[in-house]
Design a protein around this motif. Sequence first.
Motif, PDB file in Angstrom:
ATOM      1  N   ARG A  58      20.603  13.905 -15.831  1.00  0.00           N
ATOM      2  CA  ARG A  58      20.026  12.550 -15.870  1.00  0.00           C
ATOM      3  C   ARG A  58      19.850  12.020 -17.278  1.00  0.00           C
ATOM      4  O   ARG A  58      19.960  10.823 -17.510  1.00  0.00           O
ATOM      5  CB  ARG A  58      18.661  12.550 -15.172  1.00  0.00           C
ATOM      6  CG  ARG A  58      18.801  12.728 -13.694  1.00  0.00           C
ATOM      7  CD  ARG A  58      17.550  12.261 -12.962  1.00  0.00           C
ATOM      8  NE  ARG A  58      17.698  12.607 -11.544  1.00  0.00           N
ATOM      9  CZ  ARG A  58      16.731  13.075 -10.790  1.00  0.00           C
ATOM     10  NH1 ARG A  58      15.516  13.221 -11.283  1.00  0.00           N
ATOM     11  NH2 ARG A  58      16.944  13.366  -9.529  1.00  0.00           N
ATOM     12  N   ARG A  59      19.471  12.905 -18.227  1.00  0.00           N
ATOM     13  CA  ARG A  59      19.165  12.453 -19.590  1.00  0.00           C
ATOM     14  C   ARG A  59      19.892  13.316 -20.614  1.00  0.00           C
ATOM     15  O   ARG A  59      19.242  14.006 -21.404  1.00  0.00           O
ATOM     16  CB  ARG A  59      17.660  12.529 -19.858  1.00  0.00           C
ATOM     17  CG  ARG A  59      16.765  12.354 -18.658  1.00  0.00           C
ATOM     18  CD  ARG A  59      16.071  11.040 -18.563  1.00  0.00           C
ATOM     19  NE  ARG A  59      15.651  10.442 -19.775  1.00  0.00           N
ATOM     20  CZ  ARG A  59      14.434   9.970 -19.975  1.00  0.00           C
ATOM     21  NH1 ARG A  59      13.512  10.150 -19.066  1.00  0.00           N
ATOM     22  NH2 ARG A  59      14.151   9.337 -21.081  1.00  0.00           N
ATOM     23  N   GLU A  61      21.417  12.701 -23.352  1.00  0.00           N
ATOM     24  CA  GLU A  61      21.133  12.426 -24.779  1.00  0.00           C
ATOM     25  C   GLU A  61      19.896  13.193 -25.212  1.00  0.00           C
ATOM     26  O   GLU A  61      19.866  13.835 -26.251  1.00  0.00           O
ATOM     27  CB  GLU A  61      20.887  10.926 -25.056  1.00  0.00           C
ATOM     28  CG  GLU A  61      22.033  10.007 -24.712  1.00  0.00           C
ATOM     29  CD  GLU A  61      22.103   9.689 -23.230  1.00  0.00           C
ATOM     30  OE1 GLU A  61      21.132  10.007 -22.494  1.00  0.00           O
ATOM     31  OE2 GLU A  61      23.148   9.152 -22.792  1.00  0.00           O
ATOM     32  N   GLU A  62      18.855  13.092 -24.384  1.00  0.00           N
ATOM     33  CA  GLU A  62      17.595  13.742 -24.728  1.00  0.00           C
ATOM     34  C   GLU A  62      17.731  15.264 -24.685  1.00  0.00           C
ATOM     35  O   GLU A  62      17.180  15.981 -25.515  1.00  0.00           O
ATOM     36  CB  GLU A  62      16.505  13.308 -23.746  1.00  0.00           C
ATOM     37  CG  GLU A  62      15.162  13.306 -24.370  1.00  0.00           C
ATOM     38  CD  GLU A  62      14.351  12.112 -23.889  1.00  0.00           C
ATOM     39  OE1 GLU A  62      13.134  12.212 -23.938  1.00  0.00           O
ATOM     40  OE2 GLU A  62      14.958  11.118 -23.450  1.00  0.00           O
TER      41      GLU A  62
END
Length: 235
Positions: A58-59, A61-62
């Motif tokens: 889902r994330r 980049e993080e």
Amino acid sequence: MNETLAGWIRESRRIVFFGGAGVSTESGIPDFRSVDGLYNQEYDYPPETILSHTFFMRRPEEFFRFYRNKMLFPNAQPNAAHLKLAQWESEGRLSAVVTQNIDGLHQKAGSRKVYELHGSVLRNHCMRCGRFYDLEYVMGTEGVPRCECGGTIKPDVVLYEESLDDDVVSGACAAIERADMLIIGGTSLNVYPAAGLIDLYRGNRLVLVNLSQTPQDSRADLVIHERIGQVFSEL
Ligand code: CNA
């Protein structure tokens, strides 16, 4: 020097070492659960959340921001514990290293039979076409690393919610079942299913070398609450 430990090592021919993040702290890589470990630092999300499969999807980049800052230590060098284990293997005393670490330091020290239960940051694959990428490639990118085909490159690291590799687990199980001595070191024995593997050991030389207490201390035949690099360097 711990004479009991030294004597058992001299007499053994099929030692298995089962280790965790504490094996690499003396190489400058923080563990998860010590006071200065990752779990005691402040992030927007707890490390278990960031290092989960759901979060990765889902994330990304993080995930990669955290991963690049906190999980990659390309300049770390093996310490006395890694080196001693490689030496015992070459002397024919040790049959395998089973590790929860993902840093590749056992192989860097010269160990050959290493079961990496949680994978390795040194191997990365495109999720779309399967192409292999090394750590250097990933380090040379920014943000989410992308394959030439446009797919996302995922480290071969077992994230929370993901299952362990069957071949790695069965190899580790077989080695532990046949072991004449099991040394457990630098692991809080909190992460399952990895921690459950030690139930397979049937001998009477179960040694625990860990700075802090673990849930298995009472089961061990010898418990040493000291730094593992220090303990091994004296053997
Ligand atoms: P953990 O839960 O962080 O426990 C580490 C244990 O090691 C603690 O009980 C410490 O007291 C102990 N310890 C720390 N330094 C030393 C030392 N010098 N000598 C002896 N004992 C020491 O780590 P686990 O490995 O048990 O947890 C499993 C996780 C952590 C696995 O999924 C790993 O992939 C993950 N991890 C790996 C690395 C790495 O690859 N180097 C680093 C951080 C976390």
